[in-house]
Design an enzyme around this catalytic site. Structure first.
Site, PDB file in Angstrom:
ATOM      1  N   SER A 102       0.947  -1.166  -0.052  1.00 28.53           N
ATOM      2  CA  SER A 102       0.041  -0.058   0.158  1.00 28.53           C
ATOM      3  C   SER A 102       0.933   1.226   0.116  1.00 28.53           C
ATOM      4  O   SER A 102       0.287   2.320  -0.276  1.00 28.53           O
ATOM      5  CB  SER A 102      -1.204   0.087   1.247  1.00 28.53           C
ATOM      6  OG  SER A 102      -1.804  -1.002   1.038  1.00 28.53           O
TER       7      SER A 102
ATOM      8  N   GLY B 234      -4.432  -1.910  -1.106  1.00 26.65           N
ATOM      9  CA  GLY B 234      -3.356  -1.706  -2.246  1.00 26.65           C
ATOM     10  C   GLY B 234      -2.949  -0.319  -2.158  1.00 26.65           C
ATOM     11  O   GLY B 234      -3.710   0.306  -1.189  1.00 26.65           O
TER      12      GLY B 234
ATOM     13  N   CYS C 194      -9.297  -1.661   3.404  1.00 20.95           N
ATOM     14  CA  CYS C 194      -8.397  -0.594   2.944  1.00 20.95           C
ATOM     15  C   CYS C 194      -8.721  -0.459   1.694  1.00 20.95           C
ATOM     16  O   CYS C 194      -9.920   0.123   1.265  1.00 20.95           O
ATOM     17  CB  CYS C 194      -6.904  -0.798   3.052  1.00 20.95           C
ATOM     18  SG  CYS C 194      -6.002   0.665   3.056  1.00 20.95           S
ATOM     19  N   LEU C 195      -7.925  -0.599   0.419  1.00 18.09           N
ATOM     20  CA  LEU C 195      -8.443  -0.459  -0.793  1.00 18.09           C
ATOM     21  C   LEU C 195      -9.483  -1.134  -1.239  1.00 18.09           C
ATOM     22  O   LEU C 195     -10.646  -0.631  -2.011  1.00 18.09           O
ATOM     23  CB  LEU C 195      -7.311  -0.627  -1.665  1.00 18.09           C
ATOM     24  CG  LEU C 195      -7.518  -0.126  -3.339  1.00 18.09           C
ATOM     25  CD1 LEU C 195      -7.327   1.321  -3.309  1.00 18.09           C
ATOM     26  CD2 LEU C 195      -6.332  -0.794  -4.153  1.00 18.09           C
TER      27      LEU C 195
ATOM     28  N   GLN D  40     -12.652   0.742  -0.332  1.00 17.66           N
ATOM     29  CA  GLN D  40     -12.824   2.002  -1.034  1.00 17.66           C
ATOM     30  C   GLN D  40     -13.415   1.218  -2.597  1.00 17.66           C
ATOM     31  O   GLN D  40     -14.551   1.849  -2.996  1.00 17.66           O
ATOM     32  CB  GLN D  40     -11.500   2.484  -1.348  1.00 17.66           C
ATOM     33  CG  GLN D  40     -10.947   3.350  -0.115  1.00 17.66           C
ATOM     34  CD  GLN D  40      -9.582   3.778  -0.277  1.00 17.66           C
ATOM     35  OE1 GLN D  40      -9.036   3.629  -1.503  1.00 17.66           O
ATOM     36  NE2 GLN D  40      -8.967   4.135   0.780  1.00 17.66           N
TER      37      GLN D  40
ATOM     38  N   PHE E 142      -6.998   7.869   0.826  1.00 21.96           N
ATOM     39  CA  PHE E 142      -8.063   8.128   0.501  1.00 21.96           C
ATOM     40  C   PHE E 142      -9.192   7.690   1.262  1.00 21.96           C
ATOM     41  O   PHE E 142      -9.026   6.786   2.082  1.00 21.96           O
ATOM     42  CB  PHE E 142      -8.469   7.477  -1.119  1.00 21.96           C
ATOM     43  CG  PHE E 142      -7.423   8.078  -2.117  1.00 21.96           C
ATOM     44  CD1 PHE E 142      -7.788   9.215  -3.033  1.00 21.96           C
ATOM     45  CD2 PHE E 142      -6.192   7.765  -2.159  1.00 21.96           C
ATOM     46  CE1 PHE E 142      -6.909   9.792  -3.939  1.00 21.96           C
ATOM     47  CE2 PHE E 142      -5.042   8.469  -3.215  1.00 21.96           C
ATOM     48  CZ  PHE E 142      -5.712   9.308  -4.192  1.00 21.96           C
TER      49      PHE E 142
ATOM     50  N   HIS F 125      -6.845  -1.672   9.197  1.00 25.94           N
ATOM     51  CA  HIS F 125      -6.113  -3.069   9.077  1.00 25.94           C
ATOM     52  C   HIS F 125      -6.493  -4.049  10.251  1.00 25.94           C
ATOM     53  O   HIS F 125      -5.692  -4.037  11.130  1.00 25.94           O
ATOM     54  CB  HIS F 125      -4.724  -2.806   8.710  1.00 25.94           C
ATOM     55  CG  HIS F 125      -4.438  -2.350   7.207  1.00 25.94           C
ATOM     56  ND1 HIS F 125      -4.433  -3.248   6.408  1.00 25.94           N
ATOM     57  CD2 HIS F 125      -4.606  -1.005   6.741  1.00 25.94           C
ATOM     58  CE1 HIS F 125      -4.128  -2.293   5.235  1.00 25.94           C
ATOM     59  NE2 HIS F 125      -3.993  -1.162   5.440  1.00 25.94           N
TER      60      HIS F 125
ATOM     61  N   GLU G  52      -5.790  -7.057  10.364  1.00 27.48           N
ATOM     62  CA  GLU G  52      -4.676  -7.962  10.570  1.00 27.48           C
ATOM     63  C   GLU G  52      -3.479  -7.425  11.118  1.00 27.48           C
ATOM     64  O   GLU G  52      -2.425  -8.267  11.348  1.00 27.48           O
ATOM     65  CB  GLU G  52      -4.247  -8.279   8.919  1.00 27.48           C
ATOM     66  CG  GLU G  52      -3.313  -7.530   8.372  1.00 27.48           C
ATOM     67  CD  GLU G  52      -3.923  -6.293   7.652  1.00 27.48           C
ATOM     68  OE1 GLU G  52      -3.255  -5.407   7.182  1.00 27.48           O
ATOM     69  OE2 GLU G  52      -5.307  -6.096   7.942  1.00 27.48           O
TER      70      GLU G  52
END
Length: 387
Positions: A52, A243, A270-271, A274, A315, A355, A357
């Protein structure tokens, strides 16, 4: 011990003309990128290897870096992903029983520049006030006019597809804690565990570890894999990974996610969060300086509980853009009230911006992987092969 001032001089130039001088403890040459900061006190190896961070020069706010060296077990991908690394004070000699090599050697292997002697408090404050911005690290020149030209030629992250630079080239299996290359994306026939297909937009290894530790077979697919190709393998659930970069630039993944909604249980991080937000009809925007660190407070709107979370994103999904969609907002960031989680009201799909994890970071949110397992078990009888 090599003192900083005995090392090659280095310069950090930002696009607004701000200059910081320091010394290179690893690498040489020049590297542009978006300059950001991370507030974690530990976990620099995980930060360095997190896909990322592709396209970014990372500043650690904790002043001492390198104290516990590098080891093979804390990798989050197969390589160093950051463009450059900035610390206040580099520690030459690691002191940890797991350490196998120094941070400097690790960066040098992947051709990355690491610099120290920068006033990281001043740099962080500047980025918080002015926002994350393009910059360049250089060890071979102090010609600021020349360096500024390179910065202006660097496109930054807005509208740029960085996923294609970090995704896998072909499917692979995650088995016994490591990547296993395969000729075709097939499940192990003798293995009765839940089958999870992971769409790799820059996936962290600890996500795969968490899925396998919860009794899953995991197949990882390149980001440009179509929905029909994934569904042809008949997974029980589908994971959308983290990512780098601007989610709106990766339109092909958004289309894939839109086609997958309602077909199988979906979980995104995360990504992946989005992408799911965009696939549901929402919009994204760029944060001023992003959230990067292992100490971000998030509120679970369902239980009212507060989680301390690990985050890395620049973002965010616009809450208002989802106001007329069949979506429930599940988590918010308590620092700035930005969206941190959502779930579809009618379909088996949920995602979080942070995250769970960890790596690095607290384990407050690891329950989300259990929620994904429960969702798969609940919907598995009703969702037979969809091809």
């Amino acid at each position: 011990m090599s003192l900083p001032w005995n090392r090659p001089k280095a310069v950090l130039l930002l696009e607004d003309g701000t200059v910081f001088h320091g010394y290179a403890f690893s690498g040489s040459g020049r590297t542009p990128g978006e300059v950001v900061f991370n507030t974690s006190m530990t976990g620099y190896q995980e930060v360095l290897t997190d896909p990322s961070y592709k396209g970014q020069i990372v500043t650690m706010t904790y002043p001492l870096t390198g104290t516990y060296g590098i080891n093979k077990d804390d990798m989050e991908s197969a390589a160093v992903q950051v463009e450059g690394f900035i610390v206040k004070e580099y520690q030459d000699f690691a002191s940890n029983w797991q350490s196998e090599r120094s941070l400097a050697d690790f960066l040098a292997e992947y051709g990355k520049i690491g610099i120290e002697g920068i006033d990281t408090r001043a740099l962080t404050r500047h980025l918080r006030v002015s926002g994350a911005m393009r910059g360049i690290i250089a060890t071979d020149t102090d010609n600021l006019a020349e360096l500024m030209e390179q910065i202006r030629a660097y496109p930054g992250l807005n509208g740029i597809d960085l996923v294609k630079e970090v995704t896998c080239k072909k499917p692979y299996r995650w088995l016994n804690g490591k990547r296993e290359e395969i000729d075709s994306p097939d499940w192990l026939p003798s293995d009765s565990r839940l089958r999870v297909a992971a769409l790799d937009c820059g996936i962290k290894y600890n996500i795969l570890r968490m899925l396998e530790n919860r009794g899953c077979q995991v197949l990882v697919f390149p980001a440009d894999t179509s929905a029909s190709q994934i569904l042809s393998c008949n997974p029980d659930g589908i994971f959308l990974s983290n990512g780098p970069g601007d989610p709106s630039a990766v339109h092909y993944v958004v289309e894939t996610v839109r086609s997958l909604l309602g077909q199988k249980p979906l979980f995104g991080i995360c990504l992946g969060h989005q992408m799911m937000g965009l696939a549901m009809g929402g919009k994204t925007f760029k944060l001023k300086f992003g959230h990067r660190g292992a100490n971000q407070p998030v509120k679970d709107l369902t239980t009212g509980k507060i989680e301390i979370t690990s985050q890395n994103h620049g973002f965010s999904v616009d809450q208002e853009s989802l106001s007329h969609m069949p979506v429930r907002l599940t988590h918010i960031n308590l620092n700035d009230n930005t969206l941190e989680g959502l779930a579809h009201l009618e379909l088996p799909a949920f995602c979080v911006q942070y995250h769970p994890e960890a790596s690095p970071g607290p384990h407050d949110a690891s329950y989300l992987f259990d929620r994904f397992m429960d969702m798969i078990e609940k919907y598995k009888p009703a969702m037979k092969a969809v091809v």
